[in-house]
Design a protein around this motif. Structure first.
Motif, PDB file in Angstrom:
ATOM      1  N   LYS A 215      -0.554  10.393  43.786  1.00 47.71           N
ATOM      2  CA  LYS A 215      -0.499  11.117  42.519  1.00 47.71           C
ATOM      3  C   LYS A 215       0.830  10.907  41.799  1.00 47.71           C
ATOM      4  O   LYS A 215       1.906  10.952  42.407  1.00 47.71           O
ATOM      5  CB  LYS A 215      -0.720  12.609  42.785  1.00 47.71           C
ATOM      6  N   LEU A 216       0.745  10.699  40.478  1.00 51.43           N
ATOM      7  CA  LEU A 216       1.937  10.566  39.645  1.00 51.43           C
ATOM      8  C   LEU A 216       2.611  11.917  39.450  1.00 51.43           C
ATOM      9  O   LEU A 216       1.927  12.952  39.396  1.00 51.43           O
ATOM     10  CB  LEU A 216       1.559  10.019  38.266  1.00 51.43           C
ATOM     11  N   PRO A 217       3.937  11.956  39.306  1.00 53.10           N
ATOM     12  CA  PRO A 217       4.617  13.208  38.933  1.00 53.10           C
ATOM     13  C   PRO A 217       4.137  13.688  37.558  1.00 53.10           C
ATOM     14  O   PRO A 217       3.719  12.886  36.712  1.00 53.10           O
ATOM     15  CB  PRO A 217       6.097  12.805  38.887  1.00 53.10           C
ATOM     16  N   GLU A 218       4.200  14.981  37.343  1.00 51.09           N
ATOM     17  CA  GLU A 218       3.678  15.564  36.114  1.00 51.09           C
ATOM     18  C   GLU A 218       4.353  15.018  34.859  1.00 51.09           C
ATOM     19  O   GLU A 218       3.731  14.894  33.809  1.00 51.09           O
ATOM     20  CB  GLU A 218       3.836  17.095  36.153  1.00 51.09           C
ATOM     21  N   ALA A 228      -1.920   8.057  32.762  1.00 48.92           N
ATOM     22  CA  ALA A 228      -0.497   7.751  32.901  1.00 48.92           C
ATOM     23  C   ALA A 228       0.086   7.362  31.552  1.00 48.92           C
ATOM     24  O   ALA A 228      -0.566   6.689  30.746  1.00 48.92           O
ATOM     25  CB  ALA A 228      -0.311   6.612  33.901  1.00 48.92           C
ATOM     26  N   LEU A 229       1.304   7.792  31.304  1.00 43.95           N
ATOM     27  CA  LEU A 229       1.985   7.379  30.085  1.00 43.95           C
ATOM     28  C   LEU A 229       2.260   5.879  30.130  1.00 43.95           C
ATOM     29  O   LEU A 229       2.430   5.284  31.201  1.00 43.95           O
ATOM     30  CB  LEU A 229       3.296   8.153  29.930  1.00 43.95           C
ATOM     31  N   LYS A 230       2.300   5.255  28.939  1.00 40.79           N
ATOM     32  CA  LYS A 230       2.541   3.816  28.891  1.00 40.79           C
ATOM     33  C   LYS A 230       3.885   3.452  29.510  1.00 40.79           C
ATOM     34  O   LYS A 230       4.037   2.389  30.109  1.00 40.79           O
ATOM     35  CB  LYS A 230       2.478   3.327  27.443  1.00 40.79           C
ATOM     36  N   THR A 231       4.828   4.357  29.381  1.00 41.71           N
ATOM     37  CA  THR A 231       6.160   4.091  29.931  1.00 41.71           C
ATOM     38  C   THR A 231       6.229   4.279  31.440  1.00 41.71           C
ATOM     39  O   THR A 231       7.245   3.977  32.065  1.00 41.71           O
ATOM     40  CB  THR A 231       7.191   5.017  29.271  1.00 41.71           C
ATOM     41  N   SER A 232       5.147   4.776  32.044  1.00 39.83           N
ATOM     42  CA  SER A 232       5.166   5.048  33.490  1.00 39.83           C
ATOM     43  C   SER A 232       4.644   3.885  34.315  1.00 39.83           C
ATOM     44  O   SER A 232       4.626   3.969  35.546  1.00 39.83           O
ATOM     45  CB  SER A 232       4.326   6.296  33.791  1.00 39.83           C
ATOM     46  N   LEU A 233       4.215   2.807  33.682  1.00 36.34           N
ATOM     47  CA  LEU A 233       3.689   1.671  34.423  1.00 36.34           C
ATOM     48  C   LEU A 233       4.760   1.091  35.346  1.00 36.34           C
ATOM     49  O   LEU A 233       5.853   0.734  34.906  1.00 36.34           O
ATOM     50  CB  LEU A 233       3.195   0.586  33.461  1.00 36.34           C
ATOM     51  N   GLY A 234       4.462   1.038  36.618  1.00 37.64           N
ATOM     52  CA  GLY A 234       5.407   0.535  37.603  1.00 37.64           C
ATOM     53  C   GLY A 234       6.358   1.582  38.126  1.00 37.64           C
ATOM     54  O   GLY A 234       7.257   1.262  38.912  1.00 37.64           O
ATOM     55  N   LYS A 235       6.184   2.855  37.731  1.00 39.93           N
ATOM     56  CA  LYS A 235       7.100   3.910  38.149  1.00 39.93           C
ATOM     57  C   LYS A 235       6.466   4.906  39.113  1.00 39.93           C
ATOM     58  O   LYS A 235       7.063   5.950  39.403  1.00 39.93           O
ATOM     59  CB  LYS A 235       7.632   4.652  36.926  1.00 39.93           C
ATOM     60  N   ASN A 236       5.253   4.622  39.576  1.00 41.44           N
ATOM     61  CA  ASN A 236       4.633   5.506  40.552  1.00 41.44           C
ATOM     62  C   ASN A 236       5.482   5.507  41.827  1.00 41.44           C
ATOM     63  O   ASN A 236       5.697   4.453  42.431  1.00 41.44           O
ATOM     64  CB  ASN A 236       3.210   5.029  40.868  1.00 41.44           C
ATOM     65  N   PRO A 237       5.989   6.662  42.251  1.00 40.79           N
ATOM     66  CA  PRO A 237       6.897   6.693  43.410  1.00 40.79           C
ATOM     67  C   PRO A 237       6.197   6.443  44.742  1.00 40.79           C
ATOM     68  O   PRO A 237       6.858   6.152  45.739  1.00 40.79           O
ATOM     69  CB  PRO A 237       7.475   8.107  43.360  1.00 40.79           C
ATOM     70  N   HIS A 238       4.859   6.540  44.757  1.00 37.23           N
ATOM     71  CA  HIS A 238       4.119   6.407  46.010  1.00 37.23           C
ATOM     72  C   HIS A 238       3.544   5.004  46.203  1.00 37.23           C
ATOM     73  O   HIS A 238       3.510   4.503  47.324  1.00 37.23           O
ATOM     74  CB  HIS A 238       2.986   7.426  46.060  1.00 37.23           C
ATOM     75  N   ILE A 239       3.062   4.408  45.117  1.00 42.49           N
ATOM     76  CA  ILE A 239       2.418   3.090  45.189  1.00 42.49           C
ATOM     77  C   ILE A 239       3.015   2.214  44.093  1.00 42.49           C
ATOM     78  O   ILE A 239       3.024   2.595  42.923  1.00 42.49           O
ATOM     79  CB  ILE A 239       0.888   3.190  44.996  1.00 42.49           C
ATOM     80  N   ARG A 240       3.480   1.043  44.467  1.00 43.95           N
ATOM     81  CA  ARG A 240       4.117   0.177  43.481  1.00 43.95           C
ATOM     82  C   ARG A 240       3.225  -0.991  43.060  1.00 43.95           C
ATOM     83  O   ARG A 240       3.417  -1.566  42.004  1.00 43.95           O
ATOM     84  CB  ARG A 240       5.444  -0.338  44.030  1.00 43.95           C
ATOM     85  N   ALA A 241       2.227  -1.362  43.872  1.00 41.84           N
ATOM     86  CA  ALA A 241       1.338  -2.477  43.530  1.00 41.84           C
ATOM     87  C   ALA A 241      -0.026  -2.237  44.155  1.00 41.84           C
ATOM     88  O   ALA A 241      -0.129  -1.696  45.260  1.00 41.84           O
ATOM     89  CB  ALA A 241       1.908  -3.813  44.017  1.00 41.84           C
TER      90      ALA A 241
END
Length: 718
Positions: A215-218, A228-241
């Motif tokens: 899950k992404l942070p709020e 997900a916000l467009k700016t959050s792509l690649g910023k998921n702290p749990h899964i990167r790929a």
């Protein structure tokens, strides 16, 4: 070398390119046996588990086969692998293993698939296996690599390929990674076996928006629609790929048809690791512009989880997709071996990718990518396509000026109006070939012989090649006639009436020779202008497929320059032709492999209900002819040398009539073939009635455990 063999060899380049492309497209490795070590991928082991999964029958969401039997089968197999792993010596146990099995997901989301849906779900299943490196210690806090696929099947299908084979591949991957004592371990890995993809990607949404491992942070989630916000792509702290495994066919080569977006380090890892790469930006352009009626879980992970990655799928034998023929025995031997080895190699390459550990990878460049005959993977930033375009413009313009200066004599110059006329002839030729093929496709339906190519796409040239050739060459014949008349007027102006009378026997032969050379040059530059227009349009639309016209332009110009340079140095004729043929063959075979893949992917879609407003034969006939016309652009100018090879107008007329007769005979042969197939199957397999794939969406939660409501309609749960 005379002009007739030269003309024949020029078109032989296209035939050879198609043969090479088709051979590479169907090439898969030999399956590996059961008794190889656990750290090596084995198709036989994978197929053994796949048989167990397929034997459960239809696994529709909400059914006992999907929610109980398939779930228990996967869990039991994974537990056996983990038990075997824990028996290894302690120094060989590189991973900590965790299970997360949930069947109580509830949620809702909107998606613009097929006009827009509001999806509600309840009681969906995800089986997640997480393996974390024991060393280094900090790996436990690092983001993971996610591998995902689904075990539910479409209505009326056991789903052996879509996506039972992908689930079996994931199970074998778990065995490989746990059994590899020499593997580089830097990042955790998660395997999500999800139980509801066919009901519009529901289980993936449930996992990526609610599970604590994904899950992404709020602050990175859109407050209104949960995406997900467009700016959050690649910023998921749990899964990167994410690496998503899918199937739109039943075997063959798995294709990379979506990647990124941006984040070229994922593609760079695939480039380094894949033993047999296959994928191109054209497939991504087509899929992301929704020209194909379908979608995958990759979209959910990207749009709701902010996770970049890669999306793989089989595309060959697509006529069994979502039908009762999606069986284990219909998966081509070696396909699973190829799929598994490439994905395992990709995961191992990602394990040593430093960008995977950064919170926001700095590479935000858009890329275009393609493979060369499944042997080498090319990855280029789109910015450099601008540079290449400028180089092409300079080369094309400079070469045109040089050629114009060399052809001041002879009664006609390569003026702008004539070059534009040549360009129009090329475009009209492609359109005429496509129209002729489409019209002939309509006749198959009248003869009750429609879609006889459906299960065997390689027969399409038999049905539509003659029409394609006729339309393109006929327009070139009109261009030759215009140039011949212009040359004749030029010759008349330099001769007095008495000289013209005395040399009358020589004027006409000279006109034909001069016209052939000048018409060939005009056709070449007209074709290059068409390709450059495609480059401009592709660049304007931001298409990654811009590499196709660029390759045709660059190699065609190179071959042209080599031809004139060697001719000026009086090189042997075979040397001149060889240099020119090599430069033409390279882009032609690149285009041919794309054309083969396009037909392999689109032809099965013609069997889906509602896929097109036109009949399938008309649509696929026009598409095949258009691809054939574009592929012939570099070699089509040589037809003018054939027109002017013999002296005298009568010989040219005879040649034109002969060419038309050959095309008519080929068309008649195709008609006879269609009639024979209709009567009793003269060609094995061609007389199978074309299946129709119909999509069904149930609104009853008791049947499928979920509810899919069309946007704008009231929900039955309100």
């Amino acid at each position: 070398m005379s002009e007739t063999p030269r003309f024949a060899l020029a078109f032989g380049v296209v035939v050879l390119a198609l043969a090479v492309a088709l051979s590479r497209h169907t090439n898969v490795p030999d399956p590996k046996p059961l008794d190889i070590p656990n750290h090596e991928f084995s198709e036989e082991r994978t197929v053994n588990f796949l048989h167990k999964l397929a034997d459960l029958g239809y696994k529709n969401v909400g059914s006992k086969a999907n929610e109980v039997d398939a779930k228990n089968l996967i869990i039991t197999e994974l537990q056996q692998i983990v038990t075997q792993y824990k028996k290894l010596p302690a120094e060989q146990q590189l991973w900590d293993v965790e299970f997360s099995i949930q069947s109580d997901y509830n949620g809702t989301f909107s998606i613009d698939f097929i006009g827009g849906f509001r999806s509600l779900y309840s009681g969906l299943t995800n089986i997640v296996l997480r393996i974390t490196p024991k060393i280094p210690v900090e790996a436990k806090s690092r983001p993971a690599i996610l591998v995902s696929s689904h075990f539910d099947s479409g209505i009326g299908s056991v789903g052996a390929a879509d996506a039972g084979a992908c689930i079996a591949i994931m199970v074998e991957m778990v065995r490989n990674f746990l059994g590899d004592k020499h593997m580089v371990t830097e990042y955790p890995m998660m395997f999500n076996f999800n139980g509801a993809e066919e009901t519009v990607l529901m289980a993936a949404h449930a996992f990526v928006t609610t599970h604590p491992w994904a899950k992404l942070p709020e602050d990175l989630v859109h407050p209104q629609n949960g995406s997900a916000l467009k700016t959050s792509l690649g910023k998921n702290p749990h899964i990167r790929a994410v690496v998503n495994l899918e199937a739109a066919g039943s075997g063959g080569r798995e294709m990379v048809f979506q990647a990124g977006p941006r984040h070229g380090w994922v593609l760079e890892a695939y480039k380094r690791a894949a033993k047999r790469p296959f994928g191109n930006s054209l497939a991504q352009d087509v899929f992301q512009r929704k020209l194909v009626p379908g979608d995958t879980d990759f979209r959910i992970y990207r749009d709701f989880g902010g996770i970049p990655g890669m999306d793989f799928a089989w595309i060959s034998t697509g006529h069994v997709y979502h039908t009762s023929q999606d069986l284990v025995e219909n998966i081509k031997a070696g396909s699973i071996q190829r799929y598994g080895e490439n994905v395992v190699a990709l995961i191992q390459a990602l394990q040593s990718t430093p960008e995977l550990g950064t919170p926001s990878p700095s590479d935000e460049t858009d890329y275009m990518f393609f493979d060369i005959l499944g042997s080498y993977f090319v990855l280029l930033p789109k910015f450099w396509t601008t540079v290449v375009c400028v180089v092409c413009i300079v080369c094309l313009w400079k070469y045109t000026l040089v050629l114009e200066r060399q052809t001041q004599s002879g009664g006609v110059k390569l003026t702008a109006p004539l070059t534009w006329l040549a360009m129009v002839c090329v475009l009209v030729g492609i359109a005429a070939g496509s129209l002729t093929a489409a019209v002939s496709g309509g006749f198959w339906q009248v003869l009750n012989a429609d879609m006889r190519w459906y299960a065997h796409h390689y027969t399409l040239p038999l049905f539509f090649a003659a029409q394609t050739l006729f339309g393109n060459v006929a327009c070139q014949a009109m261009l030759y006639n215009v140039v011949f008349k212009a040359v004749g007027r030029g010759q008349s102006r330099v001769l007095t009436p008495s000289q013209e009378a005395k040399q009358g026997l020589r004027v006409e032969p000279d006109c034909h020779k001069i016209a052939a050379v000048k018409a060939e040059a005009l056709a070449f530059h007209g074709g290059m202008m068409c390709l450059f227009v495609l480059v401009v349009l592709a660049f304007w639309e931001g298409l990654g497929a811009i590499y196709i016209p660029l390759a045709l332009l660059i190699f065609s110009l190179t071959g042209r320059i080599a031809h004139h340079t060697l001719t000026a140095k009086h090189a042997p004729e075979w040397c001149v032709f060889l240099a020119h043929s090599v430069c033409v063959f390279i882009p032609t075979v690149m285009f041919a492999q794309v054309a083969v893949a396009v037909v392999d992917a689109f032809a099965p879609i013609m069997g889906r209900s509602g896929a097109t407003a036109l009949t399938p034969d008309i649509t696929i006939g026009g598409l095949t002819a258009a691809l054939g016309g574009l592929m012939c652009v570099p070699i089509l100018p040589s037809v003018h040398l054939w027109f002017g090879a013999h002296t005298g107008a009568k010989q040219s007329v005879v040649r034109g009539l002969l060419f038309a007769s050959v095309c008519v005979v080929l068309c008649v042969v195709c008609v006879c073939l269609g009639c024979m197939c209709t009567r009793g199957g003269w060609v094995a397999g061609l007389c199978v009635p074309p299946p129709q794939i119909t999509s069904l969406l149930s609104l009853c939660p008791l049947l499928i455990g979920s509810c899919v409501c069309r946007a704008g309609l009231p929900s039955p749960f309100r």
